[in-house]
Design a protein around this motif. Structure first.
Motif, PDB file in Angstrom:
ATOM      1  N   ALA A   5       4.505  -1.327  -0.970  1.00 34.98           N
ATOM      2  CA  ALA A   5       4.184  -0.162  -1.784  1.00 34.98           C
ATOM      3  C   ALA A   5       2.869   0.472  -1.347  1.00 34.98           C
ATOM      4  O   ALA A   5       2.628   1.656  -1.605  1.00 34.98           O
ATOM      5  N   TYR A   6       1.987  -0.324  -0.700  1.00 31.96           N
ATOM      6  CA  TYR A   6       0.684   0.161  -0.267  1.00 31.96           C
ATOM      7  C   TYR A   6       0.443  -0.266   1.172  1.00 31.96           C
ATOM      8  O   TYR A   6       0.921  -1.315   1.608  1.00 31.96           O
ATOM      9  N   ARG A   7      -0.313   0.525   1.888  1.00 25.37           N
ATOM     10  CA  ARG A   7      -0.598   0.228   3.293  1.00 25.37           C
ATOM     11  C   ARG A   7      -2.037  -0.184   3.547  1.00 25.37           C
ATOM     12  O   ARG A   7      -2.369  -0.692   4.608  1.00 25.37           O
ATOM     13  N   ARG A   8      -2.912   0.024   2.571  1.00 22.23           N
ATOM     14  CA  ARG A   8      -4.306  -0.427   2.673  1.00 22.23           C
ATOM     15  C   ARG A   8      -4.769  -0.796   1.277  1.00 22.23           C
ATOM     16  O   ARG A   8      -4.743   0.037   0.374  1.00 22.23           O
ATOM     17  N   VAL A   9      -5.195  -2.046   1.115  1.00 25.81           N
ATOM     18  CA  VAL A   9      -5.593  -2.523  -0.210  1.00 25.81           C
ATOM     19  C   VAL A   9      -6.870  -3.340  -0.117  1.00 25.81           C
ATOM     20  O   VAL A   9      -7.225  -3.871   0.931  1.00 25.81           O
ATOM     21  N   ALA A  41       0.828 -11.472   3.877  1.00 22.64           N
ATOM     22  CA  ALA A  41       0.726 -10.094   3.410  1.00 22.64           C
ATOM     23  C   ALA A  41       0.316  -9.170   4.546  1.00 22.64           C
ATOM     24  O   ALA A  41       0.839  -8.055   4.673  1.00 22.64           O
ATOM     25  N   ARG A  42      -0.590  -9.619   5.393  1.00 24.62           N
ATOM     26  CA  ARG A  42      -1.032  -8.798   6.535  1.00 24.62           C
ATOM     27  C   ARG A  42       0.114  -8.561   7.508  1.00 24.62           C
ATOM     28  O   ARG A  42       0.209  -7.489   8.129  1.00 24.62           O
ATOM     29  N   GLN A  43       1.005  -9.512   7.625  1.00 19.38           N
ATOM     30  CA  GLN A  43       2.141  -9.380   8.541  1.00 19.38           C
ATOM     31  C   GLN A  43       3.148  -8.327   8.096  1.00 19.38           C
ATOM     32  O   GLN A  43       4.039  -7.945   8.866  1.00 19.38           O
ATOM     33  N   LEU A  44       2.996  -7.833   6.866  1.00 19.51           N
ATOM     34  CA  LEU A  44       3.831  -6.726   6.403  1.00 19.51           C
ATOM     35  C   LEU A  44       3.365  -5.398   6.991  1.00 19.51           C
ATOM     36  O   LEU A  44       4.011  -4.368   6.798  1.00 19.51           O
ATOM     37  N   GLY A  45       2.234  -5.414   7.680  1.00 22.55           N
ATOM     38  CA  GLY A  45       1.668  -4.175   8.207  1.00 22.55           C
ATOM     39  C   GLY A  45       0.656  -3.544   7.280  1.00 22.55           C
ATOM     40  O   GLY A  45       0.291  -2.379   7.450  1.00 22.55           O
ATOM     41  N   VAL A  46       0.191  -4.321   6.290  1.00 18.29           N
ATOM     42  CA  VAL A  46      -0.776  -3.823   5.313  1.00 18.29           C
ATOM     43  C   VAL A  46      -2.185  -4.167   5.778  1.00 18.29           C
ATOM     44  O   VAL A  46      -2.455  -5.302   6.186  1.00 18.29           O
ATOM     45  N   GLU A  47      -3.089  -3.198   5.728  1.00 16.94           N
ATOM     46  CA  GLU A  47      -4.496  -3.457   6.021  1.00 16.94           C
ATOM     47  C   GLU A  47      -5.133  -4.071   4.790  1.00 16.94           C
ATOM     48  O   GLU A  47      -5.028  -3.512   3.682  1.00 16.94           O
ATOM     49  N   ILE A  48      -5.814  -5.210   4.972  1.00 18.99           N
ATOM     50  CA  ILE A  48      -6.303  -5.983   3.833  1.00 18.99           C
ATOM     51  C   ILE A  48      -7.792  -6.263   3.945  1.00 18.99           C
ATOM     52  O   ILE A  48      -8.263  -6.803   4.951  1.00 18.99           O
ATOM     53  N   ALA A  49      -8.509  -5.885   2.896  1.00 19.57           N
ATOM     54  CA  ALA A  49      -9.895  -6.309   2.711  1.00 19.57           C
ATOM     55  C   ALA A  49      -9.945  -7.155   1.446  1.00 19.57           C
ATOM     56  O   ALA A  49      -9.215  -6.900   0.491  1.00 19.57           O
ATOM     57  N   VAL A  50     -10.790  -8.164   1.449  1.00 22.31           N
ATOM     58  CA  VAL A  50     -10.837  -9.123   0.348  1.00 22.31           C
ATOM     59  C   VAL A  50     -12.263  -9.235  -0.169  1.00 22.31           C
ATOM     60  O   VAL A  50     -13.203  -9.443   0.602  1.00 22.31           O
ATOM     61  N   ALA A 150     -12.972  -0.219  -2.178  1.00 26.23           N
ATOM     62  CA  ALA A 150     -11.689   0.488  -2.079  1.00 26.23           C
ATOM     63  C   ALA A 150     -11.911   1.990  -1.959  1.00 26.23           C
ATOM     64  O   ALA A 150     -11.257   2.676  -1.172  1.00 26.23           O
ATOM     65  N   ALA A 151     -12.851   2.512  -2.744  1.00 28.31           N
ATOM     66  CA  ALA A 151     -13.159   3.943  -2.679  1.00 28.31           C
ATOM     67  C   ALA A 151     -13.751   4.312  -1.323  1.00 28.31           C
ATOM     68  O   ALA A 151     -13.451   5.375  -0.765  1.00 28.31           O
ATOM     69  N   GLU A 152     -14.562   3.424  -0.775  1.00 29.96           N
ATOM     70  CA  GLU A 152     -15.240   3.713   0.492  1.00 29.96           C
ATOM     71  C   GLU A 152     -14.283   3.770   1.674  1.00 29.96           C
ATOM     72  O   GLU A 152     -14.556   4.454   2.663  1.00 29.96           O
ATOM     73  N   ILE A 153     -13.172   3.050   1.600  1.00 29.37           N
ATOM     74  CA  ILE A 153     -12.230   3.050   2.732  1.00 29.37           C
ATOM     75  C   ILE A 153     -10.911   3.744   2.390  1.00 29.37           C
ATOM     76  O   ILE A 153      -9.939   3.626   3.136  1.00 29.37           O
ATOM     77  N   ASP A 154     -10.875   4.466   1.262  1.00 33.72           N
ATOM     78  CA  ASP A 154      -9.654   5.162   0.845  1.00 33.72           C
ATOM     79  C   ASP A 154      -8.473   4.203   0.702  1.00 33.72           C
ATOM     80  O   ASP A 154      -7.343   4.516   1.111  1.00 33.72           O
ATOM     81  N   ALA A 155      -8.736   3.038   0.138  1.00 29.86           N
ATOM     82  CA  ALA A 155      -7.639   2.096  -0.120  1.00 29.86           C
ATOM     83  C   ALA A 155      -6.715   2.670  -1.177  1.00 29.86           C
ATOM     84  O   ALA A 155      -7.137   3.426  -2.058  1.00 29.86           O
ATOM     85  N   GLN A 156      -5.460   2.299  -1.114  1.00 34.07           N
ATOM     86  CA  GLN A 156      -4.468   2.833  -2.037  1.00 34.07           C
ATOM     87  C   GLN A 156      -4.404   2.073  -3.347  1.00 34.07           C
ATOM     88  O   GLN A 156      -3.834   2.563  -4.321  1.00 34.07           O
TER      89      GLN A 156
END
Length: 238
Positions: A5-9, A41-50, A150-156
Motif C-alpha cells: 500500500a506504501y512505497r516509502r515508510v 518488508a524491504r524485499q517488497l520494494g518498500v523503502e524503509i526507515a526505522v 517521515a515529513a522530511e523524506i516525504d514518506a507515505q
C-alpha cells in the motif's frame, strides 16, 4: 499477491520491545526476529526507515524523576536509541541485508550524522535506515521523531509498532470494555487524548497529512502484512 500500500515508510519501534521477556537490556532472539521482518518488508520494494526508542535501556523522564535534570535524562535516553539502532543494524547485516545507522548526534567514530540527504541516499541504495538520537533535542519523544523524519523524506505513512493490534478507547489489558477503532482522524486522536502516540506527534502528522498505522509487532511478518493492507490495525488520518 497484494502490492504494498506504501512505497516509502517510517517504522516506529518500541525500545522496550527489544528487551523481549526481560525487563531490561537486549533480547537477541527478539531483535533477530524484528530484523527478519524488516528485511522481508524491504524485499517488497518498500523503502524503509526505522526510528527506535530507548526504553529498554534508559527512559529520560524516569531518570530525571530521580534527581537528574530533564536535559541530561533526555540526552541519556537519546544515546540509548543509538545503541538500539546499532544492535538492530548488526542483526540485519548478519542476515546479509544492507543497513545504516544515522544519528541526530555527531559521533563520527560510531555512525554517520543524520541529514535528509544522507537518508535519501541510503534508501536509494536499498538500505534499511535506522535513525538514532531522536530529534537531537530534549523534550521530544521518538514518536515525534518518527513523524518528523517521515515529513522530511516525504514518506507515505508512519507505521507504529506496539504490543496491541491497534488503537483502543482505553487500555484493553485493563478495561475489558475497551473498543478498537478501525480508523480515526488525527483530530479525533488528539481530542480523545489517546495515548498510543503523544499529541505533538499527532499534530505534526495532521499538519503534514501523514497517516499513522498502529499495529501489533508480536506476530512474525506483521510489518509485511500491514504494508499489504492485511492484518488488524488502526489507521489514524489518511
Amino acid at each position: 499477491m497484494a502490492e504494498p500500500a506504501y512505497r516509502r515508510v517510517v517504522i516506529k519501534l518500541s525500545g522496550e520491545y527489544f528487551a523481549g521477556p526481560q525487563s531490561f537490556g537486549f533480547d537477541q532472539p527478539t531483535i533477530d526476529r524484528v530484523a527478519g521482518d524488516l528485511i522481508a518488508a524491504r524485499q517488497l520494494g518498500v523503502e524503509i526507515a526505522v526510528v527506535v526508542g530507548g526504553g529498554n535501556l534508559v527512559r529520560g523522564v524516569e531518570v530525571s524523576s530521580r534527581g537528574v535534570s530533564r536535559l541530561t535524562g533526555d540526552t541519556m535516553g537519546m544515546l540509548a536509541t543509538v545503541m538500539n539502532c546499532l544492535a538492530l543494524e548488526a542483526a540485519i547485516e548478519r542476515r546479509g541485508a544492507p543497513a545504516r545507522t544515522l544519528s541526530a548526534f555527531v559521533m563520527p567514530q560510531v555512525c554517520e550524522l543524520f541529514t535528509p540527504g544522507a537518508m535519501h541516499n541510503c534508501l536509494a541504495e536499498g538500505r534499511i535506515v535506522l535513525l538514532g538520537g531522536g530529534t537531537g533535542n530534549p523534550f521530544f519523544t521518538t514518536d515525534t521523531t518518527a513523524v518528523l523524519r517521515a515529513a522530511e523524506i516525504d514518506a507515505q505513512a508512519v507505521l507504529k509498532a506496539t504490543n496491541v493490534d491497534g488503537v483502543y478507547s482505553a487500555d484493553p489489558k485493563k478495561d475489558k470494555q475497551a473498543t478498537r477503532f478501525e480508523r480515526l482522524s488525527h483530530e479525533e486522536a488528539i481530542q480523545r487524548d489517546l495515548k498510543v502516540m503523544d499529541a505533538t506527534a499527532f499534530a505534526l502528522a495532521r499538519e503534514n497529512r501523514i497517516p499513522i498505522i498502529v499495529f501489533s509487532i508480536a506476530a512474525r511478518g506483521a510489518i509485511e502484512a500491514v504494508l499489504r493492507g492485511k492484518g488488524r490495525s488502526t489507521i489514524v488520518g489518511g
